[in-house]
Design an enzyme around this catalytic site. Structure first.
Site, PDB file in Angstrom:
ATOM      1  N   CYS A  24       2.248   0.194  -8.559  1.00 33.31           N
ATOM      2  CA  CYS A  24       3.455   0.665  -7.884  1.00 33.31           C
ATOM      3  C   CYS A  24       4.623   0.664  -8.860  1.00 33.31           C
ATOM      4  O   CYS A  24       5.577   1.396  -8.681  1.00 33.31           O
ATOM      5  CB  CYS A  24       3.753  -0.199  -6.666  1.00 33.31           C
ATOM      6  SG  CYS A  24       3.716  -1.948  -7.033  1.00 33.31           S
TER       7      CYS A  24
ATOM      8  N   GLU B  66       5.781  -3.570   0.753  1.00 33.06           N
ATOM      9  CA  GLU B  66       5.782  -3.322  -0.690  1.00 33.06           C
ATOM     10  C   GLU B  66       5.003  -2.038  -0.872  1.00 33.06           C
ATOM     11  O   GLU B  66       3.776  -2.037  -0.872  1.00 33.06           O
ATOM     12  CB  GLU B  66       5.102  -4.520  -1.382  1.00 33.06           C
ATOM     13  CG  GLU B  66       5.659  -4.784  -2.764  1.00 33.06           C
ATOM     14  CD  GLU B  66       4.995  -3.903  -3.789  1.00 33.06           C
ATOM     15  OE1 GLU B  66       5.492  -2.766  -3.972  1.00 33.06           O
ATOM     16  OE2 GLU B  66       4.016  -4.331  -4.384  1.00 33.06           O
TER      17      GLU B  66
ATOM     18  N   GLY C  68       0.835  -1.196   0.000  1.00 32.54           N
ATOM     19  CA  GLY C  68       0.000   0.000   0.000  1.00 32.54           C
ATOM     20  C   GLY C  68       0.865   1.240   0.000  1.00 32.54           C
ATOM     21  O   GLY C  68       1.976   1.236  -0.541  1.00 32.54           O
ATOM     22  N   SER C  69       0.359   2.291   0.626  1.00 32.14           N
ATOM     23  CA  SER C  69       1.043   3.581   0.572  1.00 32.14           C
ATOM     24  C   SER C  69       2.229   3.626   1.529  1.00 32.14           C
ATOM     25  O   SER C  69       2.294   2.874   2.510  1.00 32.14           O
ATOM     26  CB  SER C  69       0.057   4.692   0.925  1.00 32.14           C
ATOM     27  OG  SER C  69      -0.389   4.513   2.247  1.00 32.14           O
TER      28      SER C  69
ATOM     29  N   GLY D 148       2.384   2.277   5.304  1.00 31.00           N
ATOM     30  CA  GLY D 148       3.480   1.322   5.511  1.00 31.00           C
ATOM     31  C   GLY D 148       4.300   1.682   6.740  1.00 31.00           C
ATOM     32  O   GLY D 148       4.686   0.809   7.527  1.00 31.00           O
TER      33      GLY D 148
END
Ligand code: NDP
Length: 511
Positions: A284, A250, A228-229, A233
């Site tokens: 991403c 990630e 995610g963001s 994170g």
């Protein structure tokens, strides 16, 4: 259950009181499905159930687990079109793009089935001359219960690949999908339950918002994988630090592509337009900035602009990209375009008018300042910023100067590998785009603000197991039965022997 109509909030469409996740059919904007929200109690119960099956799951051994994974793959293949329809509805991507995710997950299971034992099986390691007569080996043990917090942009493939690796490594796993796309998580679990009825709790799904993710982390996980963001994170990593729970992060990316002076410009434009716009740019590893050497800049801009104009956004079968399912993403994309234009860029395709209420059509920005948000921050939309550079050295410096370090691409007929090797990123595709994400044998992950740890490939399987090292005595010790009571001078002699060996290796005189 709430009887009230769902309301649209910054987080999407949710039930009035937050007791349910209510998703929309992205094609129509109408309510699609409701899912009850899991709280602390449900999270604790799921972790307890997962823990109770993690032992029996590990005891099946590699071949036993492979058999169950094959059965799961079969169920997913049979119900593949149902999964496609769910992804299409909740995420909005075109049906064929949803099929890519289903095909991808089937391939990931195949890789895990074929490679888990080779990668995670017992491995003998050399003995040591200092401690002879010891057999040494490594076994990879599962962590136990792995939590997987997933995103909405690739709602099946991204968390799914991680779930496959975690389960193949012998763990039980619990998925917390994004509130935008919970349906596909349920689909994964249903397929598992049909395939593995004796151990259904090896794979579970908990729906809800951020608080559900927090509750899951607090429930005693042995490992967490988060996608995610960057902001979330960091929150999640801080939460995991309280219990020293290992975490795979990630996070976002700002992937750059370098177009060298010797690039095949037709190929470059074709791959880059796809790498930037596919999945509405919600990736991403989407290519967000093209650093183009000045001698080929204008020709490249012309070619990519022609191609970008042809990319159609919509919900019908002919559309190449779907809507933006996360409402809060729209103003971010608009702001990045506006900021680039304010700093002197021009839009050869799209621009501010490309940003609608639910759909964003492609934008190509040229003459973009390297300080613009479209170059420095993740846009997560169908936009490409083109930055003219003097040479590939300057392009490399730009890519390496950013705070992210996830994917990248290089287009050059003769120097692709040389340029790629100088990039401080996790993955680079040469003369193509994004392909490293499609091969389950290729490790995937980043550095810097893109996170740490790896999914996919051997590293991905090992990410979900910890090495347990063994030594077993097979004969007498070098000097004495125990390390105490060595003969006088024995260790000095040993050190002198090693020193002489090292000197002899480099041809130097020894005592
Ligand atoms: P978030 O990072 O907020 O959400 C990712 C996942 O984490 C979701 O399942 C979310 O649940 C969950 N979550 C949110 N807060 C917490 C918390 N405190 N503890 C545990 N779990 C939590 O991303 P968004 O979906 O809001 O997207 C925002 C931005 O993130 C995008 O604009 C994009 O830039 C980036 N992004 C990057 C992705 C990638 O592939 N690297 C994927 C998705 C987004 P819930 O959905 O319920 O909020």
């Amino acid at each position: 259950m709430t009887n009230n109509a769902p309301t649209i909030t910054r987080d999407g469409v949710i039930g009035q009181d937050g007791s349910e996740v209510v998703t929309v059919d992205q094609a129509t904007g109408a309510e699609f499905a409701r899912y009850s929200v899991a709280g602390k109690e449900e999270a604790a119960a799921a972790v307890a159930a997962a823990r109770s099956v993690s032992g029996p799951w590990w005891d099946l051994g590699f071949e036993g687990r492979a058999e169950q994974l094959r059965a799961w793959r079969r169920e997913m293949a049979i119900s593949g079109e149902e999964g496609v329809a769910l992804i299409h509805a909740e995420n909005g991507k075109p049906l064929d793009e949803a099929r890519v995710e289903v095909l991808g997950i089937l391939e990931h299971v195949q890789y895990a089935v074929e490679n888990a034992e080779r990668v995670l099986g017992r491995r003998d390691v050399p003995d040591s001359p200092t401690v002879p007569n010891q057999r040494a080996w490594v076994e990879y043990q599962p962590y136990g219960v792995v939590g997987v917090i997933g995103p909405w942009n690739f709602p099946l493939l991204t968390p799914g690949a991680i779930l496959v690796e975690a389960i193949a490594a012998g763990n039980a796993a619990i998925l917390k999908p994004s509130q935008i796309t919970p349906g596909i998580g349920e689909w994964l679990v249903r397929a598992w339950q049909r395939a593995v009825p004796d151990l259904p709790d090896v794979l579970q799904c908990l729906n809800g918002f951020g608080a559900t993710g927090q509750a899951l982390i607090e429930s005693g996980l042995n490992k967490l994988a988060f996608t995610g963001s960057v902001a979330t994170g960091k929150t999640v990593a801080a939460q995991c630090a309280q219990t020293l729970t290992p975490v795979l992060l990630e996070l976002g990316g700002k992937d750059g592509v370098i177009v060298a002076e010797d690039a095949d410009l037709d190929e470059a434009a074709r791959h880059i337009v796809w790498g930037a716009m596919q999945n509405t740019g919600h990736g991403c590893i989407s290519l967000e900035v093209a650093y183009v050497v000045e001698s080929v800049h204008d020709a490249f801009v012309e070619k990519i602009s022609d191609l970008a104009k042809q990319v159609r956004a919509g919900s019908d079968d002919a559309a190449e990209i779907g809507p933006v399912p996360l409402p809060t993403q729209i103003p971010i994309i608009r702001e990045h375009i506006r900021d680039a234009l304010d700093r002197g860029a021009t839009a050869t395709v799209g621009g501010l008018d490309a940003v609608g209420e639910r759909y964003v059509t492609p934008t190509v920005l040229v003459g973009v300042s390297p300080d613009a948000l479209a170059v420095t921050e993740e846009t997560f939309g169908p936009t490409l910023a083109v930055v003219k550079v003097t040479d590939t050295e300057e392009a490399i410096a730009h890519v390496n100067g950013g705070r992210y370090g996830l994917g990248s691409a290089v287009f050059s007929r003769d120097r692709g590998e040389d340029i790629a090797r100088q990039l401080r990123v996790g993955m680079t595709s040469i003369n193509d785009a994004l392909v490293f994400s499609i091969n389950p044998a290729v490790p995937f992950g980043g550095r810097g603000d893109s996170g740490y740890g790896r999914k996919q490939g051997e590293e991905g399987l090992r990410e979900f197991a910890y090495p347990h090292s063994f030594t077993a005595k097979t004969g007498p010790a070098q000097f004495s039965a125990t390390t105490f009571g060595r003969p006088a001078g024995a260790m000095a002699g040993a050190l002198a022997g090693v020193r002489n060996r090292i000197l002899a290796e480099s041809g130097e005189k020894t005592d």
